[in-house]
Design an enzyme around this catalytic site. Structure first.
Site, short mmCIF file in Angstrom:
data_model
loop_
_atom_site.label_atom_id
_atom_site.label_comp_id
_atom_site.label_asym_id
_atom_site.label_seq_id
_atom_site.Cartn_x
_atom_site.Cartn_y
_atom_site.Cartn_z
N SER A 44 -9.70 24.96 -17.06
CA SER A 44 -8.73 24.74 -18.13
C SER A 44 -9.11 23.54 -19.00
O SER A 44 -8.50 23.32 -20.03
CB SER A 44 -7.32 24.63 -17.55
OG SER A 44 -7.00 23.30 -17.31
N SER A 77 -3.47 25.76 -14.22
CA SER A 77 -2.95 24.40 -14.25
C SER A 77 -3.94 23.49 -14.96
O SER A 77 -5.14 23.79 -15.04
CB SER A 77 -2.70 23.93 -12.81
OG SER A 77 -3.23 22.64 -12.62
N LYS A 78 -3.42 22.39 -15.48
CA LYS A 78 -4.27 21.42 -16.17
C LYS A 78 -5.38 20.93 -15.25
O LYS A 78 -6.41 20.47 -15.70
CB LYS A 78 -3.45 20.20 -16.58
CG LYS A 78 -2.59 20.42 -17.78
CD LYS A 78 -1.95 19.11 -18.18
CE LYS A 78 -0.65 19.38 -18.92
NZ LYS A 78 0.07 18.17 -19.29
N ARG A 79 -5.12 21.02 -13.95
CA ARG A 79 -6.11 20.50 -13.01
C ARG A 79 -7.22 21.50 -12.71
O ARG A 79 -8.24 21.14 -12.13
CB ARG A 79 -5.41 20.06 -11.71
CG ARG A 79 -4.71 18.73 -11.85
CD ARG A 79 -3.92 18.41 -10.60
NE ARG A 79 -2.93 19.45 -10.34
CZ ARG A 79 -1.71 19.49 -10.90
NH1 ARG A 79 -1.35 18.55 -11.74
NH2 ARG A 79 -0.88 20.47 -10.63
#
Ligand code: GLU
Ligand code: ZN
Length: 493
Positions: A264, A258-260
């Site tokens: 990443s 995930s972007k979180r």
């Protein structure tokens, strides 16, 4: 020259992340492999989410990574502008044409009405999607909605046929007509949506291959239908673009990265001192393989052999350890002066130096780099290991021994060791690795009969400030007689 035209078209929201960079890389490699064009387009039509900072970060990131674009922001090209926020009239005009030709229609349903009907469809065991209520409104019905002050959205009329395409990665993919209801392309406010602007620009910019993440698979039948509509009204001229959906990237616990997730964030890699070459090399392996078990290659080497047909449809695992170890391979592959140059900005960032290093400091750094090149996997680690060399120099902070290390190693027992080392070293006439090593071995191992760890540990901490450092004798040579002796004597109480 080939006619291949691929695009990377992120929305400028938040920080650039590795998933999006992987997509950019595969498009870039395909363009370079085929001798086609790599088009960079900014999908910034959502004023509530887009930011100028994020736009700048995107350009900066591609430049840092060395992925040059043939058309796009700051480069221009035959289809400029490449920021969708500057193309609004184009979209308004095309929406008008789609309405006039009957490929799209005004839908007056309110959010509550839509939600109620979706609920009813679910209850009846049917697929809940737009039910086509406004598909064929009479003039009277329209007039009465308008009289009620309802502001309509523009909806695209999906043909009642199934959609199949031969995905470049996944083979034949089919979406049944009932799963792709009519969809909104322009908000009631007049704001065009991704569903319109993305495929419209693919058409206008003559994109031939759409390589993008698997999460966008379900928008492909809509885009194919829109393409056909644009073709029938003379806006699309060529063939439908070919689509290839790149596999998901999985993070910890087999969940989609995930972007979180911290690993990443592209920013993290820059801050820790990954080389662009190392990061791209690793990202290339997410869904693709060079072949012949080869895992170390440059993006240019990747481009010579890259073919979308060899992208694997199965989810790819993101493995930060492997990414870091490939980065270490890249660090080892650099010449000392090149590595010194890469380290230089990090010396300032990590507070080892106050300002950009002078030529003299760069030369010292290049001399010291071979001491740590084998054991560093990121530039930041290298800077931490080499910081002791620059301390006490003009433009650098004063030398301090790490307090926790001092407490463990610079104990009362260490005092005689340091004293013996000080005496042996101060008697030396020459100052190089060889004589330093033989003097310390003679004084500490032979005469005091100490084990190497007990003998050299205190000297190491006294002169480098840490227990993990480059090889000791070489470090002393580079540091020089004066500063070496001064640091040992400072640790003698
Ligand atoms: N702006 C879209 C996104 O960032 C582009 C999707 C696509 O590649 O078609 O998700
Ligand atoms: Zn409606």
């Amino acid at each position: 020259m080939s006619n291949v035209r691929v695009r990377f078209c992120p929305s400028p929201t938040g920080n650039p992340h590795v998933g999006m960079i992987r997509t950019a890389l595969f498009n870039w490699a395909y363009a370079r492999h085929t001798g086609g064009k790599f088009i960079f387009r900014i999908e910034d039509t959502d004023i509530t989410r887009d930011s100028e900072q994020s736009y700048k970060d995107l350009l900066d990131s591609l430049r840092w990574l060395g992925m040059d674009w043939d058309e796009g922001p700051e480069v221009g090209g035959p289809h400029a502008p490449y920021r969708q926020s500057q193309r609004m009239e184009i979209y308004a005009d095309i929406a008008k044409q789609l309405l006039a030709s009957g490929h799209a229609y005004h839908c007056y349903c309110s959010q509550e009405e839509l939600e109620d009907r979706r609920e009813a469809a679910r209850a009846a065991g049917k697929t809940p999607g737009y039910d086509g209520a406004c598909r064929n409104l009479t003039e009277d019905q329209k007039a009465s909605y308008i009289a009620q002050d309802r502001a309509p959205v523009v909806r695209f009329r999906m043909p009642d046929t199934d959609f199949t395409w031969n995905d470049l990665v996944r083979g034949d993919v089919t979406f049944a007509a009932e799963h792709v209801p009519d969809y909104v392309i322009v908000r009631a406010t007049g704001e065009p949506l991704y569903t319109l602007v993305n495929p419209v620009d693919d058409v206008l910019m003559e994109i031939t291959h759409v390589l993008r993440g698997e999460d966008l698979l379900s928008s492909t039948p809509r885009q194919l239908a829109l393409y056909d509509a644009l073709k029938s009204i003379g806006i699309a001229k060529g063939e439908r673009p070919l689509y290839g959906h790149l596999p998901y990237v999985m993070g910890e616990g087999n969940k989609k990265l995930s972007k979180r997730d911290p690993e990443s964030s592209l920013l993290m890699y820059r801050e820790e001192g990954y080389l662009p070459e190392g990061l791209l090399n690793y990202l290339a392996l997410l869904g693709w393989a060079f072949g012949e078990d080869r895992e170390f290659f440059s993006k240019e080497e990747m481009a010579t052999v890259f073919d979308v047909a060899r992208v694997n449809a199965n989810p790819a695992r993101f493995d930060l350890k492997k990414c870091t170890s490939i980065n270490g391979d890249w660090i080892r592959s650099l010449a000392a002066d090149e590595l010194a140059k890469r380290l230089a900005p990090y010396l300032v960032k990590e507070g080892v130096l106050d300002a950009a290093p002078s030529d003299n400091q760069l030369a010292i750094l290049a001399g010291a780099v071979p001491l740590v090149q084998e054991r560093m996997e990121t530039l930041k680690q290298g800077v931490v290991m080499l910081g002791f060399i620059f301390a006490d120099e003009p433009g650098s902070p004063a030398f301090v021994v790490d307090a926790a290390e001092a407490e463990k190693v610079l104990t009362a027992d260490a005092q005689p060791v340091l004293a013996a080392a000080f005496t042996a070293l101060s008697e030396l006439e020459a100052w190089n690795t060889e004589v330093i090593e033989s003097a310390l071995r003679g004084a500490l191992i032979d005469r005091l009969e100490l084990k190497p760890k007990v003998a050299f540990g205190p000297v190491r901490v006294a002169v480098t400030g840490r227990r993990v450092s480059p090889p000791l004798f070489e470090s002393l040579e580079i540091l020089g007689r004066e500063r070496s002796l001064a640091r040992i004597s400072a640790s003698l109480k």
